[in-house]
Motif scaffolding. Structure first.
Motif, PDB file in Angstrom:
ATOM      1  N   LEU B  54       0.721  -1.199  -0.021  1.00  0.00           N
ATOM      2  CA  LEU B  54      -0.130   0.009   0.028  1.00  0.00           C
ATOM      3  C   LEU B  54       0.807   1.219   0.096  1.00  0.00           C
ATOM      4  O   LEU B  54       0.467   2.423  -0.442  1.00  0.00           O
ATOM      5  CB  LEU B  54      -0.906  -0.129   1.254  1.00  0.00           C
ATOM      6  CG  LEU B  54      -2.120  -0.850   1.256  1.00  0.00           C
ATOM      7  CD1 LEU B  54      -2.655  -1.046   2.540  1.00  0.00           C
ATOM      8  CD2 LEU B  54      -3.185  -0.043   0.137  1.00  0.00           C
ATOM      9  N   ASP B  74       1.358   0.562 -10.888  1.00  0.00           N
ATOM     10  CA  ASP B  74       0.112   0.974 -10.032  1.00  0.00           C
ATOM     11  C   ASP B  74      -0.840  -0.491 -10.263  1.00  0.00           C
ATOM     12  O   ASP B  74      -1.522  -1.061  -9.207  1.00  0.00           O
ATOM     13  CB  ASP B  74      -0.660   2.064  -9.970  1.00  0.00           C
ATOM     14  CG  ASP B  74      -2.042   2.076  -9.324  1.00  0.00           C
ATOM     15  OD1 ASP B  74      -1.609   1.921  -8.004  1.00  0.00           O
ATOM     16  OD2 ASP B  74      -2.843   2.232 -10.090  1.00  0.00           O
ATOM     17  N   LYS B  75      -1.190  -0.722 -11.351  1.00  0.00           N
ATOM     18  CA  LYS B  75      -2.238  -1.660 -11.836  1.00  0.00           C
ATOM     19  C   LYS B  75      -1.749  -3.036 -11.345  1.00  0.00           C
ATOM     20  O   LYS B  75      -2.703  -3.767 -10.675  1.00  0.00           O
ATOM     21  CB  LYS B  75      -2.393  -1.689 -13.289  1.00  0.00           C
ATOM     22  CG  LYS B  75      -3.552  -2.193 -13.677  1.00  0.00           C
ATOM     23  CD  LYS B  75      -4.126  -1.950 -15.134  1.00  0.00           C
ATOM     24  CE  LYS B  75      -5.135  -2.757 -15.370  1.00  0.00           C
ATOM     25  NZ  LYS B  75      -5.293  -3.198 -16.818  1.00  0.00           N
ATOM     26  N   ALA B  78      -2.189  -3.181  -7.476  1.00  0.00           N
ATOM     27  CA  ALA B  78      -3.703  -3.569  -7.133  1.00  0.00           C
ATOM     28  C   ALA B  78      -4.082  -4.574  -7.383  1.00  0.00           C
ATOM     29  O   ALA B  78      -4.672  -5.329  -6.702  1.00  0.00           O
ATOM     30  CB  ALA B  78      -4.524  -2.532  -8.053  1.00  0.00           C
ATOM     31  N   ARG B  79      -3.397  -5.555  -8.181  1.00  0.00           N
ATOM     32  CA  ARG B  79      -3.972  -6.876  -8.677  1.00  0.00           C
ATOM     33  C   ARG B  79      -3.388  -7.646  -7.577  1.00  0.00           C
ATOM     34  O   ARG B  79      -4.166  -8.654  -6.923  1.00  0.00           O
ATOM     35  CB  ARG B  79      -3.522  -7.296  -9.840  1.00  0.00           C
ATOM     36  CG  ARG B  79      -4.046  -8.498 -10.612  1.00  0.00           C
ATOM     37  CD  ARG B  79      -3.493  -8.725 -11.959  1.00  0.00           C
ATOM     38  NE  ARG B  79      -2.227  -9.228 -11.762  1.00  0.00           N
ATOM     39  CZ  ARG B  79      -1.716 -10.418 -11.219  1.00  0.00           C
ATOM     40  NH1 ARG B  79      -2.623 -11.505 -10.928  1.00  0.00           N
ATOM     41  NH2 ARG B  79      -0.548 -10.906 -10.911  1.00  0.00           N
TER      42      ARG B  79
END
Ligand SMILES: Nc1ncnc2c1ncn2[C@@H]1O[C@H](COP(=O)(O)OP(=O)(O)O)[C@@H](O)[C@H]1O
Ligand SMILES: [Mg+2]
Lengths: 445, 227
Positions: B54, B74-75, B78-79
């Protein structure tokens, strides 16, 4: 089914009733004003272009000075003044001006019809005919005559009293590009003939034919009027509402007796249509010189309806632009405020954003989530705004003299405004592209 | 599973720098049950955030299953958070607008799981934490203990490999806290790796080992005290 993150946003929107309501009202007012302003200017422009294409605005109108200046002068005095009298012969002035395409006369006229149940033909008791030409010209028709006419299938007896129309020279039909749907138009030779001929507009013919006759059956028949029997020789193609209800009869310069007398009161206006409005001024100068040599200085005036219309249009366009500017300014201010409120909403969501990210939301999906909120706002605002714009713009347009403004511009305006609202709603949602989820998580909720 | 090498985290407070973490190296193996302990402000939450990607470190390297994920887009981050990690917080952090079942369904929507499957899975998870009778309740209608159990169900929705719990019992009375502990321990017995921040020494003793932090640094003596 909506996904859970979208549910969060929509329920927040619903639960904050006052704030969301104010947001929608602000957006709706802004979009409504902007859309109405846009619609007004577009319709003004379209309407202006359209009326400028009318044959009327390719014309110069020449009338005698007396008519223009001395309308209030008692009729009897005018007799002793030596003013110019225009006749169809003056239409020949067109030959001097190379750019004149058609020259014609179009005078208002009226026919008083004899109906089957009319039994009071003469002037009312105690009021003998005076100088008024209309009364003097009226035929006295006896009841026997009416009965005979009713029996005669070649005579048309109307069931209404009066029709209005124009006395015209054939150039009128050419200039307005009006053709006969049935029968024929009259020709130059009819201007000097003694028969009363008329041509009927489309809806007038429909009206006279009634339910049990086809309008083409009117051809060759005679219409009974107090001004005499009028032989119907033609029926026009439909042109415009105003002309379709009219009759047209040949303009005659020198009718005998009373009509000749009438000419002195009913000033004849000459109309010169040019092939290109560009030449209106130069043609006006040419014609002005010629009429001055004919009748002397200040005897006729030449008016240019296009120039007058252009002035009016320029004024309307100016006002429309100002309204558009003001409404766009109002809309912009509303958008800035809406963007601010959305920003504070987004900031209050900060901790939630951190949690969403912890649960698997990417920054892009968060940004899209707030975009959804902006879209909901933009779409509901645009719908309410368009509903507001409909009466607003139709009121403004009727004030500007525009009859049937197109609603297309309201739809286009609402779409543009909704896109702009979404764009402004995007600004706050972009905020989260920069922050760390951990940072967001730590903020107090 | 996770290896941190010389991780540090510095906050820049307009000129003065705050070292929240200094030179942290540690390894968490699959199936571990680790407790992070230390006084307030010692960097426990910061470490949890870094473990859960995070937050990004200002120095050092993070290996997940031997892949260096220190600077992942970022993607991707997030995954990983969505599919492999489950978060539990001290203040539950349920969404007040969503019912218990919708809160549990939420992470699955980011995994692209269809509505029907989301719902079935959420029902099953809520049954497991003993809340089948509270499914359509909003969080405000639930007690703290119940809220935390919903949060646990939510953290389990995508079958995570690692549960990160930051003081999960901190806001609960001790009996309710005990319930939470039992759930976490049973998860660990099923093979889920659990890392938990706690202030409670009793809870610390029940963990496989304790990572002790002081002023952003590991206290070495306690680091390898395996049970
Ligand atoms: N966003 C931040 N900005 C500046 N300093 C921070 C920020 N977050 C945490 N800190 C500081 O980092 C240190 C560690 O904080 P934290 O990890 O929350 O400690 P703990 O969870 O052990 O109480 C503290 O000194 C805290 O003040
Ligand atoms: Mg903490």
């Amino acid at each position: 089914m909506l996904k859970e993150p979208v549910k969060i946003i929509l329920r927040r929107f619903r639960d904050r009733t006052l704030e969301s309501g104010l947001l929608i009202i602000a957006v709706a007012l802004g979009i409504g004003a902007f859309t109405a302003g846009l619609s007004l200017i577009m319709n003004t422009a379209e309407f202006s272009n359209e009326i400028m294409r009318s044959p009327e605005y390719k014309e110069l109108v020449i009338s005698t000075r007396s008519e223009a200046d001395e309308m209030e002068t008692p009729v009897i005095e005018k007799l002793v003044q030596e003013t110019a009298v225009l006749t169809s012969a003056d239409l020949d002035a067109a030959e001097l001006a190379p750019d004149v395409e058609w020259a014609y006369i179009q005078n208002n006229s009226r026919l008083h019809l004899v109906t089957a149940d009319s039994n009071n033909f003469g002037p009312p008791e105690g009021m003998e005919p005076s100088e008024g030409e209309n009364v003097m010209r009226r035929m006295q028709i006896s009841e026997e005559e009416i009965a005979a006419a009713e029996a005669d299938s070649s005579i048309i007896i109307a069931d209404f009293d009066e029709i209005s129309g124009y006395e015209v020279t054939p150039g009128f039909f050419n200039s307005w590009d009006i053709t006969a749907a049935a029968g024929s138009l009259f020709s130059e030779s009819d201007l000097t003939g003694t028969d009363n001929l008329i041509v009927l507009g489309d809806s007038l013919a429909e009206l006279l034919a009634g339910d049990d006759m086809d309008k083409s059956e009117l051809l060759g028949k005679k219409l009974l009027s107090r001004e005499g029997y009028q032989t119907i020789i033609g029926i026009l193609d439909s042109v415009s509402d105003s002309y379709d209800q009219k009759f047209f009869s040949p303009y005659k310069d020198q009718t005998s007796g009373l009509s000749g007398f009438r000419r002195m009161f009913m000033d004849t206006q000459l109309r010169f249509a040019v092939n290109d409005p560009e030449y209106l001024d130069s043609t006006a100068a040419l014609l002005g010189d010629w009429f001055e040599t004919q009748f002397g200085e200040d005897q006729v005036i030449i008016s240019n309806p296009r120039a007058e219309a252009e002035q009016l249009i320029a004024r309307n366009t100016g006002i429309s632009l100002l309204i558009l500017f003001l409404s766009a300014a109002g809309f912009f201010i509303a958008l800035v405020n809406v963007s601010n409120i959305l920003m504070s909403r987004v900031l209050r969501m900060k901790k939630n954003v951190g949690i969403l990210m912890a649960l698997g939301a990417s920054k892009k999906s968060i940004s899209n989530l707030f975009l959804t909120e902006a879209l909901v706002l933009a779409v509901s605002g645009a719908v309410a705004g368009a509903l507001l714009a409909v009466p607003l713009s139709s009121y403004m347009e009727s004030a500007a003299g525009i009859e049937a403004g197109s609603w297309v511009y309201i739809s286009i305006g609402a779409v543009i405004a909704a896109a702009m609202t979404t764009l402004f709603g995007l600004i706050p949602s972009r905020q989260f592209m920069k922050i760390d989820p951990a940072q967001a998580m730590r903020s107090a909720s | 599973m996770i290896k941190l090498e010389n991780i540090s985290k510095q906050y820049d407070l307009g000129g003065t720098k705050v070292d929240a973490l200094k030179d942290i190296s540690l390894e968490i193996k699959r199936g571990d049950y680790a407790a992070i302990m230390g006084p307030s402000g010692s960097g426990k939450s910061t470490l949890m955030h870094i473990l859960g990607i995070l937050d990004s470190s200002t120095g050092g390297n993070y290996y997940l299953e031997d892949y260096d994920i220190t600077a992942l887009p970022d993607k991707e981050q997030a995954r990983i958070r969505n599919k492999h990690f489950g978060f539990i917080f001290q203040s539950f952090n349920l969404f007040p607008e969503l019912s218990a079942i919708e809160n549990v369904m939420l992470p699955m929507s980011y995994a692209g799981i269809p509505q029907k499957t989301r719902k079935e899975k959420a029902i099953q998870l809520l049954q497991e934490v003993g809340l089948e009778h509270r499914m359509t309740h909003l969080p405000t209608m639930l007690s703290g203990g119940e809220q935390q159990r919903v949060a646990i169900a939510r953290s389990l929705s995508n079958d995570p490999d690692l549960i990160l719990a930051d003081e999960p019992t901190g806001n609960l009375p001790s009996d309710k806290g005990e319930e939470i502990m039992q759930i976490l321990e049973s998860l660990n017995r099923r093979g889920v790796t659990v890392v938990m921040v706690t202030h409670n020494p009793e809870q610390g003793k029940r963990a496989g080992y304790v990572i002790e932090l002081r002023d952003g640094m590991l206290t070495p003596a306690l680091e390898v005290q395996n049970a």
